[in-house]
Design a protein around this motif. Structure first.
Motif, PDB file in Angstrom:
ATOM      1  N   ARG A 158      53.621  38.866  51.765  1.00 38.00           N
ATOM      2  CA  ARG A 158      53.237  39.772  51.036  1.00 38.00           C
ATOM      3  C   ARG A 158      52.453  40.043  51.878  1.00 38.00           C
ATOM      4  O   ARG A 158      51.157  39.945  52.177  1.00 38.00           O
ATOM      5  CB  ARG A 158      52.743  39.266  49.684  1.00 38.00           C
ATOM      6  CG  ARG A 158      53.801  39.728  48.938  1.00 38.00           C
ATOM      7  CD  ARG A 158      53.444  39.208  47.042  1.00 38.00           C
ATOM      8  NE  ARG A 158      52.258  40.107  46.997  1.00 38.00           N
ATOM      9  CZ  ARG A 158      50.965  39.369  45.515  1.00 38.00           C
ATOM     10  NH1 ARG A 158      51.735  38.490  45.290  1.00 38.00           N
ATOM     11  NH2 ARG A 158      49.933  39.650  45.649  1.00 38.00           N
ATOM     12  N   GLN A 215      43.640  39.890  49.360  1.00 41.43           N
ATOM     13  CA  GLN A 215      43.464  39.899  48.024  1.00 41.43           C
ATOM     14  C   GLN A 215      42.547  38.317  48.511  1.00 41.43           C
ATOM     15  O   GLN A 215      41.765  37.873  47.873  1.00 41.43           O
ATOM     16  CB  GLN A 215      44.879  39.029  47.682  1.00 41.43           C
ATOM     17  CG  GLN A 215      44.631  38.752  45.872  1.00 41.43           C
ATOM     18  CD  GLN A 215      46.132  38.263  45.263  1.00 41.43           C
ATOM     19  OE1 GLN A 215      46.994  38.269  46.156  1.00 41.43           O
ATOM     20  NE2 GLN A 215      45.529  37.896  44.370  1.00 41.43           N
ATOM     21  N   THR A 239      47.590  32.565  44.571  1.00 40.65           N
ATOM     22  CA  THR A 239      46.263  32.909  45.385  1.00 40.65           C
ATOM     23  C   THR A 239      45.344  32.924  44.223  1.00 40.65           C
ATOM     24  O   THR A 239      44.300  32.593  44.602  1.00 40.65           O
ATOM     25  CB  THR A 239      46.334  34.269  45.567  1.00 40.65           C
ATOM     26  OG1 THR A 239      48.266  34.244  46.460  1.00 40.65           O
ATOM     27  CG2 THR A 239      45.748  35.217  46.637  1.00 40.65           C
ATOM     28  N   ASP A 284      47.479  28.463  51.032  1.00 40.90           N
ATOM     29  CA  ASP A 284      48.233  29.158  49.976  1.00 40.90           C
ATOM     30  C   ASP A 284      49.454  30.133  50.695  1.00 40.90           C
ATOM     31  O   ASP A 284      49.548  30.374  51.821  1.00 40.90           O
ATOM     32  CB  ASP A 284      47.221  30.876  49.857  1.00 40.90           C
ATOM     33  CG  ASP A 284      47.831  31.779  49.194  1.00 40.90           C
ATOM     34  OD1 ASP A 284      48.993  31.269  48.001  1.00 40.90           O
ATOM     35  OD2 ASP A 284      47.546  32.971  48.585  1.00 40.90           O
ATOM     36  N   ASP A 332      50.316  33.089  53.623  1.00 43.18           N
ATOM     37  CA  ASP A 332      51.119  33.816  52.704  1.00 43.18           C
ATOM     38  C   ASP A 332      52.284  35.307  53.767  1.00 43.18           C
ATOM     39  O   ASP A 332      51.367  35.965  53.478  1.00 43.18           O
ATOM     40  CB  ASP A 332      51.460  34.056  51.170  1.00 43.18           C
ATOM     41  CG  ASP A 332      52.588  35.318  50.685  1.00 43.18           C
ATOM     42  OD1 ASP A 332      53.034  35.579  51.355  1.00 43.18           O
ATOM     43  OD2 ASP A 332      51.744  35.878  49.079  1.00 43.18           O
TER      44      ASP A 332
HETATM   45 MG    MG Z   1      49.962  35.414  46.601  1.00 43.99          MG
END
Ligand code: MG
Ligand code: GDP
Length: 458
Positions: free
Chosen positions: A144, A150, A118, A191, A141
């Motif tokens: 998570r 993020q 990331t 990502d 992603d």
């Molecule tokens: Mg990541």
């Protein structure tokens, strides 16, 4: 700094080679020992360490290279071998403007948990944006919970375009949702989710995702901390998935970076970038040549190498070396050299004398002096000499009027003519005593130095 310890050792080793008078077994052994220790600490494969050690030992025994500086050869061997084990060619991640193409380039980053995917996505998005491409990040992603957040934060902070969906749990659905929008970009950095290791599930997932979004590049992100284990990881990912290249992260926080980099080269996984910190600009395109120059701490390494190479190529120097060895070196020879070589200095002539190159740093200061600026004057002085004087310059020492005549004829002072004669004499004496210089010990060397009115530092 990247690979601090290895770099420091390499610097020390090259200094040691440069400042030691003799390239003998003692020096070679100590150089090999230092290198081995540092390379193993950097987690470089034992096999590669052995290879380099053997090459240096062989060079140490190489009797052919005498006249030219053996030290420089050894430094070059270290440099070239490192280059070989790091990957000679620089492989670039070439990304282009979309132009008339329908699809943007899609660069998918894959790798295990916490490898730096990331963070690296944001760095790349910024890197290529600064280079004139319209870039964005796509967050796929879905494992998570904080991943989308993020990416969003990173985008905000650095003013980068981001596409995420915090509620959607299916990666391909997020892709479909933005597919049309993404076509406005030159490059989309994707990502993806990681795992603790490359397991079947991850392979299936990435394959599936790959099938849906058809990435133009799939890049494996590996953290430098794992050192040599990067080999196994790169191999596994390569055989399971279509990986184009690697980005090695966290080069700043481990001593094992050498292992990770050389491992990738061994399995033919080109390292496109290395990252060296958590900030957005802490990414650099990986170029083995400049990387090595930097860890060797020698900006002038290229110059050094060039010098070694030209020394090796110079067939001409052989002839002159022979004349020097036979004590037949005349003013004419010196003149020829002055005429034909730009930037020529007496140091260079001296370095053709067997053994001299090794000790030129130890020669009393002033002995070879600042001849560069005198060269032009000396050329004129030699032109003003008679044939007899050129072949036998010793006769000049006895006859002041000859020196005065030459000075007048060449438009320089008598003391400048004398300095030319002095330098010539020293060179010649060095040359004739130089036959055994290879095997001279320190005591003999000091004696010789004394003869020339100077002190040598050892
Ligand atoms: Mg990541
Ligand atoms: N020191 C350092 N830390 C890094 C570097 N790249 C990433 N990190 C950190 O490594 C951690 C994991 O990074 P992340 O991008 O979330 O990894 P991901 O799980 O693969 O997406 C974060 O704390 C990053 O700030 C780097 O080059 N140097």
């Amino acid at each position: 700094m990247v690979l601090d310890k290895l770099g420091q050792t390499l610097k020390n080793v090259t200094d040691k080679i440069a400042s030691t008078v003799f390239v003998d077994k003692k020096l070679i052994d100590s150089v090999v020992k230092d290198l081995q220790r540092a390379m193993l600490q950097a987690d470089i494969d034992v096999k590669l360490v052995k290879e380099l050690s053997n090459k240096i030992r062989e060079e140490g025994k190489n009797e052919k290279i005498k006249g030219v500086d053996k030290k420089e050869h050894i430094i070059k061997i270290i440099h070239d071998t490192l280059l070989e084990i790091l990957g000679k060619e620089k492989k670039e991640l070439k990304l282009e403007k979309k132009g008339k193409k329908k699809e943007p380039e899609k660069v998918m980053l894959i790798g295990t948990y916490g490898s730096g995917k990331t963070t690296t996505i944001s760095k790349l998005t910024n890197y290529y944006k600064k280079r004139g491409l319209k870039t964005c990040m796509l967050g796929l992603d879905v494992h998570r919970p904080a991943a989308a957040e993020q990416l969003e934060q990173l985008g905000k902070k650095h003013n980068l375009d981001v596409f995420i969906d915090k509620d959607e749990k299916k990666a391909e659905k997020i892709y479909k949702k933005y597919e049309k929008k993404l076509k406005e970009y030159d490059v989309v950095f994707v990502d993806t989710a990681g795992r603790h290791s490359l397991d079947k599930e991850l392979v299936k997932e990435i394959k599936n995702l790959g099938g849906k979004i058809s990435p133009s590049h799939t890049i494996l992100v590996i953290t430098a901390d794992i050192g040599q284990a990067a080999k196994k990881q790169a191999e596994e990912f390569q055989s399971a998935l279509d990986v184009n290249g690697v980005i090695v992260t966290r080069m700043d926080s481990t001593a094992k970076g050498g292992g990770a980099l050389t491992a990738c080269n061994e399995v033919d996984a080109p390292v496109y970038f290395i990252t060296t910190g958590e900030k957005i600009h802490d990414i650099e395109s990986f170029n083995p040549t400049s990387f090595i120059s930097r860890i060797l701490g020698m900006g002038s390494l290229d110059t050094l190498i060039e010098k070694v190479q030209s020394a090796v190529d110079e067939g001409k120097s052989e002839k002159m070396k022979k004349r020097l060895e036979e004590g037949k070196f005349t003013m004419d020879d010196l003149y020829e050299q002055l005429k034909s070589m730009k930037g020529f200095s007496l140091d260079k002539v001296a370095s053709m004398i067997p053994g001299f190159g090794k000790m030129k740093n130890k020669v009393p200061e002033g002995m070879l002096g600042k001849q560069e600026e005198n060269m032009e004057k000396w050329k004129y002085a030699i032109q003003s000499m008679t044939k007899e004087e050129k072949e036998n310059p010793e006769i000049l020492n006895k006859e002041k009027t000859r020196i005065q005549r030459i000075a007048k004829g060449s438009g320089i002072t008598t003391s400048e003519v004398k300095s030319l004669l002095k330098q010539y004499k020293m060179l010649k004496e060095f040359a004739s005593s130089g036959k055994d210089m290879q095997n001279m010990d320190e005591k003999q060397m000091k004696k010789l130095a004394k003869k020339f009115g100077g002190k040598m530092k050892f």
